[in-house]
Enzyme design. Sequence first.
Site, PDB file in Angstrom:
ATOM      1  N   GLY A 126      23.373 -15.046 -21.323  1.00 30.14           N
ATOM      2  CA  GLY A 126      22.542 -15.481 -22.487  1.00 30.14           C
ATOM      3  C   GLY A 126      22.484 -17.146 -22.539  1.00 30.14           C
ATOM      4  N   GLY A 172      20.671 -18.777 -25.097  1.00 30.51           N
ATOM      5  CA  GLY A 172      20.104 -19.432 -26.389  1.00 30.51           C
ATOM      6  C   GLY A 172      20.739 -20.442 -26.745  1.00 30.51           C
ATOM      7  CG  HIS A 229      14.099 -12.795 -42.965  1.00 35.74           C
ATOM      8  ND1 HIS A 229      13.182 -13.457 -43.917  1.00 35.74           N
ATOM      9  CD2 HIS A 229      14.775 -13.887 -42.484  1.00 35.74           C
ATOM     10  CE1 HIS A 229      13.298 -14.591 -44.030  1.00 35.74           C
ATOM     11  NE2 HIS A 229      14.410 -15.007 -43.065  1.00 35.74           N
ATOM     12  CB  SER A 251      10.849 -20.413 -42.110  1.00 36.24           C
ATOM     13  OG  SER A 251      11.905 -20.780 -42.791  1.00 36.24           O
ATOM     14  NE  ARG A 300      17.658 -15.511 -44.313  1.00 37.06           N
ATOM     15  CZ  ARG A 300      17.760 -15.978 -43.439  1.00 37.06           C
ATOM     16  NH1 ARG A 300      18.299 -15.260 -42.358  1.00 37.06           N
ATOM     17  NH2 ARG A 300      17.534 -17.286 -42.752  1.00 37.06           N
ATOM     18  CG  HIS A 340      16.248 -11.823 -39.658  1.00 36.67           C
ATOM     19  ND1 HIS A 340      15.334 -12.306 -38.743  1.00 36.67           N
ATOM     20  CD2 HIS A 340      17.052 -12.682 -40.080  1.00 36.67           C
ATOM     21  CE1 HIS A 340      15.550 -13.398 -38.654  1.00 36.67           C
ATOM     22  NE2 HIS A 340      16.496 -13.729 -39.500  1.00 36.67           N
ATOM     23  CD  GLU A 356      21.674 -11.990 -34.144  1.00 32.95           C
ATOM     24  OE1 GLU A 356      21.338 -10.973 -34.647  1.00 32.95           O
ATOM     25  OE2 GLU A 356      20.961 -12.915 -33.498  1.00 32.95           O
ATOM     26  CB  SER A 382      21.554 -18.020 -37.441  1.00 30.96           C
ATOM     27  OG  SER A 382      20.389 -18.365 -37.436  1.00 30.96           O
TER      28      SER A 382
END
Length: 639
Positions: A41, A43, A267, A285, A331, A402, A426, A441
């Site tokens: 990964g 990201g 979310h 957002s 949230r 989400h 995550e 996050s």
Amino acid sequence: MTKLNAKIPEGLLAEKWTKHKASVKLVSPANKKKLDIIVVGAGAAGASAAASLGELGYNVKVFVFHDSPRRAHSIASQGGINATKNYKNDADSDYRLFYDMIKGGDFRAREANVYRAAEISNNIIDQYVAQGVPFAREYSGYLANRSFGGVQVSRTFYAQGQTGQQCTLAAYQAMSRQIKAGKIKLFSRRDVLDLVVIEGKARGIITRNLLTGEIERHSAHAIVFATGGYGTIYYLSTLAINSNGSAALAAYKKGALIANPSMAQIHPTSIPVLNEYQSKLTLMSESLRNDGRVWVPKKKDEKRPPNEVPEEDRDYYLERKYPAFGNLVPRDVASRAAKERCDAGYGVGKTGLAVYLDFRDAIQNQGKETIVGKYGTLFDLYRKVTGINPYEEPMRIYPASHYTMGGLWVDFNLMTTIPGLYAIGEANFSDHGANRLGASSLMQCAGDGYFILPVTIGDYLADEIMTPTISTDTPEFEQAEKEVLEKLKKLLSINGSQTVKSFHKKLGNILWTYSGMQRNEEGLKKALEMIKELNDEFWKDLKIPGGLYELNQEFEKAKRVADFFDLAQLIILDALNRKESCGAHFREEFQTKEGEPKRDDENYSYVASWEYVDENTPPKLHKEQLTFEFVKVTQRSYK
């Protein structure tokens, strides 16, 4: 083996990380050159970790299933990233961010991990600024801040509505520098199918080349999973379609524990479902709730267009129910409130499953140009998806699947229960408890990759410097490849009549209905039986066109959905086990008179960590008890 030794350092909360860094074992620059690390990964977590490890001198191999790491789902993190710079002079501090995260997670996270995340937050902003992230700035030149849900200060740094994209590109740029320097080797279009464990240590992975179908073996002295979350298990979600939990599940079946798998965040600010043919949802957002006001009509079945509904006929229900935080409640709170209004018949749109997010007052008070500067990219995205101009008419939003707070269990060093296997971002469970605080996050992912893992992985690798390059010609690699091929060929041999998508859609609907925003014991037990029946049908009637050794996207999806069935059953078991409501886990049987979550701290103040036994035996539950030395555990309130 002791399953759950969190290895939390002794001492005062604010000193734990500093003292720990001073006590870990080190690897000399000369010895780093002898050690190989695999990062899966790339990201915000994976790319930052790979770049940092390469810069330190390790030999790093990075695997992504995209054609480029720039396509990692981290680019979709729109609203911002938290840090405690206190530029607004509103009394922010490391402790306040720590407390907001602990409280936002409904006191179901470790104090030490969460404080560390807050403590290094300022370093992360400095890192990204140095790498050229174009954060918004005030006229004075200071970086701009805005507020986010669940807090009462302005600590969220942002690059209009594309913060995640800019931060991911910065990490990718740093990683590319190491690729050019020869310290990182990038393997794109590779799907990780299994983890290889040799003598109890993570030593490699089995991958499939997604262009040719070739099965490959890769080895290293340590493995890092930065594979993101599994929210796509719900089928319709805000995540990229290819996001999945397969790597985590492979590790789980080799001995890594999965913690709190049922903690899936909903979310509140997604564009509602537009038709039955959609395969994903689009996120708006949370930052929009800074200036947008959420409301529904006071009358059921209101037929007037939103701009014709007068002020006295509007119910700004978040401001009414939660006056202290208003539209910026966390949230999970905002999501349940929207569902309650829609279920009561006050929802808007054709389906009645939407509420308004209105910028009329903000545009009147601040001017359209100011709103364009803050949210222009988000408004443009909304208009492209819906055809509605949000400058002239309120947005319609509704909750959607989400972020996943659950993930691989890790200790303070970010190592799983398999020595040598780390999980960051995550992919692990550690920092968010039962509900992720908005804008934390990117903070966690970058913190794990840039500032935590490069320190803690050395503590393990210091004992590996005499270990030669790991051979892939071992019985363990042979066995892992054999088992992978057997499963893949079994999938192809089914030759039924139903598509992968149809099964995924059915599975997602079961989970959303019975283990989504609200859950109860009867529904969860029903869901477990339905999932088992659907899984049996999947293995009898799945149709996959094409073959193994070729580009075959249906085949890729099939493998992931097969894993989703195993993961879905684990989610249901975890939700059944936790007989309380906390954060995003809302059991209808356990709520206050006001309809708020009712925790059971006496019996459930623990991290529920599940160990795989075998296909015919239920997973074994391990409990990591949570202790709170530095905060007072209270009933969460945003009123």
